[in-house]
Enzyme design. Sequence first.
Site, PDB file in Angstrom:
ATOM      1  N   HIS A  82       4.603   4.257  15.053  1.00 53.68           N
ATOM      2  CA  HIS A  82       3.439   4.272  14.176  1.00 53.68           C
ATOM      3  C   HIS A  82       2.107   4.188  14.610  1.00 53.68           C
ATOM      4  CE1 HIS A  82       1.355   3.498  10.059  1.00 53.68           C
ATOM      5  NE2 HIS A  82       0.781   2.675  10.787  1.00 53.68           N
ATOM      6  N   GLU A  83       1.910   2.964  15.572  1.00 53.12           N
ATOM      7  CA  GLU A  83       0.865   2.561  16.179  1.00 53.12           C
ATOM      8  C   GLU A  83       0.346   3.713  17.343  1.00 53.12           C
ATOM      9  OE1 GLU A  83      -0.913   0.520  14.787  1.00 53.12           O
ATOM     10  OE2 GLU A  83       0.742  -0.225  13.366  1.00 53.12           O
ATOM     11  N   HIS A 131      -1.445   6.564  15.486  1.00 47.93           N
ATOM     12  CA  HIS A 131      -2.894   6.148  15.192  1.00 47.93           C
ATOM     13  C   HIS A 131      -3.743   6.475  16.358  1.00 47.93           C
ATOM     14  CE1 HIS A 131      -3.094   4.553  11.149  1.00 47.93           C
ATOM     15  NE2 HIS A 131      -2.293   3.421  11.388  1.00 47.93           N
ATOM     16  N   GLU A 185      -2.861   6.140   7.136  1.00 46.95           N
ATOM     17  CA  GLU A 185      -1.594   5.337   6.960  1.00 46.95           C
ATOM     18  C   GLU A 185      -0.412   6.467   6.881  1.00 46.95           C
ATOM     19  OE1 GLU A 185      -0.978   2.221   8.098  1.00 46.95           O
ATOM     20  OE2 GLU A 185      -3.099   2.024   8.771  1.00 46.95           O
TER      21      GLU A 185
END
Length: 307
Positions: free
Chosen positions: A130-131, A134, A200
């Site tokens: 997930h990071e 980003h 998100e």
Amino acid sequence: MNYFRTAILLAGLTGLFMGVGYLIGGASGATIALVVAAATNLFAYWNSDRMVLSMYGAHEVDPGTAPDLHRLVAELASRAGLPMPRVFVMDNPQPNAFATGRNPENAAVAVTTGLMQSLSREELAGVIAHELAHIKHHDTLLMTITATIAGAISMLAQFGMFFGGNRDNHGPGIIGSLAMMILAPFGAMLVQMAISRTREYAADEMGARICGQPMWLASALARIENAAHQVPNMEAERAPATAHMFIINPLSGRGMDNLFATHPSTENRIAALQRLAGQSGGGLAPGGPPPDPSSPWNKGSRRGPWG
């Protein structure tokens, strides 16, 4: 990926900043506000990562000090087609994580000790993915810009309260100054939070594709949300403007999926990942190389293997 919506919201935030400048000083005030915004963002572009990592007392780790964590980040970065980011650990009992950096070549991923102690290998892989999403989407720079402009709007509105309360051709008057001081930061907060929530959802989807298993991330989100309600993050409480950076809102006051939340509701995020898993039969092909047989998530899962 909702890029158009994000661009509109960012343009609205910039327009709000210039509008406050106009109320204080007319056309010249709007111009000055634009120049100040550009200068502030230029500073943030080069320094925001160091500032936030220092704020949370994060220390960098390498293959010698955290071999399993470093290897996991390296493998996921390779699957995502990204350069290897720097890896940091924060000595904080609340399980959480964030990414920072002005571009993929100068990025960092930071996780808390609470995260490493609480999650399984698979769940940690979902969080790291997930990071990295980003970073891949350049969200780290986008959120730096929005946070910087939002902060500048608040400062400018307070400046207008003290210096814009006259009744000349440019000043908004006392009532106008009071309204500006209250409404401008509030409006900036709404736009900032809307941008954060949009990104998100996109990072959840891309993160699921990077690690190949949407339910790994879904399980991690549920576990982090439950723990975050019970374990305070004092650094985040002292710097609430950074709350949007984390995978789960680290602040004690949390809301549902509405205009006042820094993140979408975790329930909605998990539901979206469950739908994604259902559409793909449980797994996704990320388009990168196959998992390394020695990868941590191909071994038997157990609790907290990263501490």
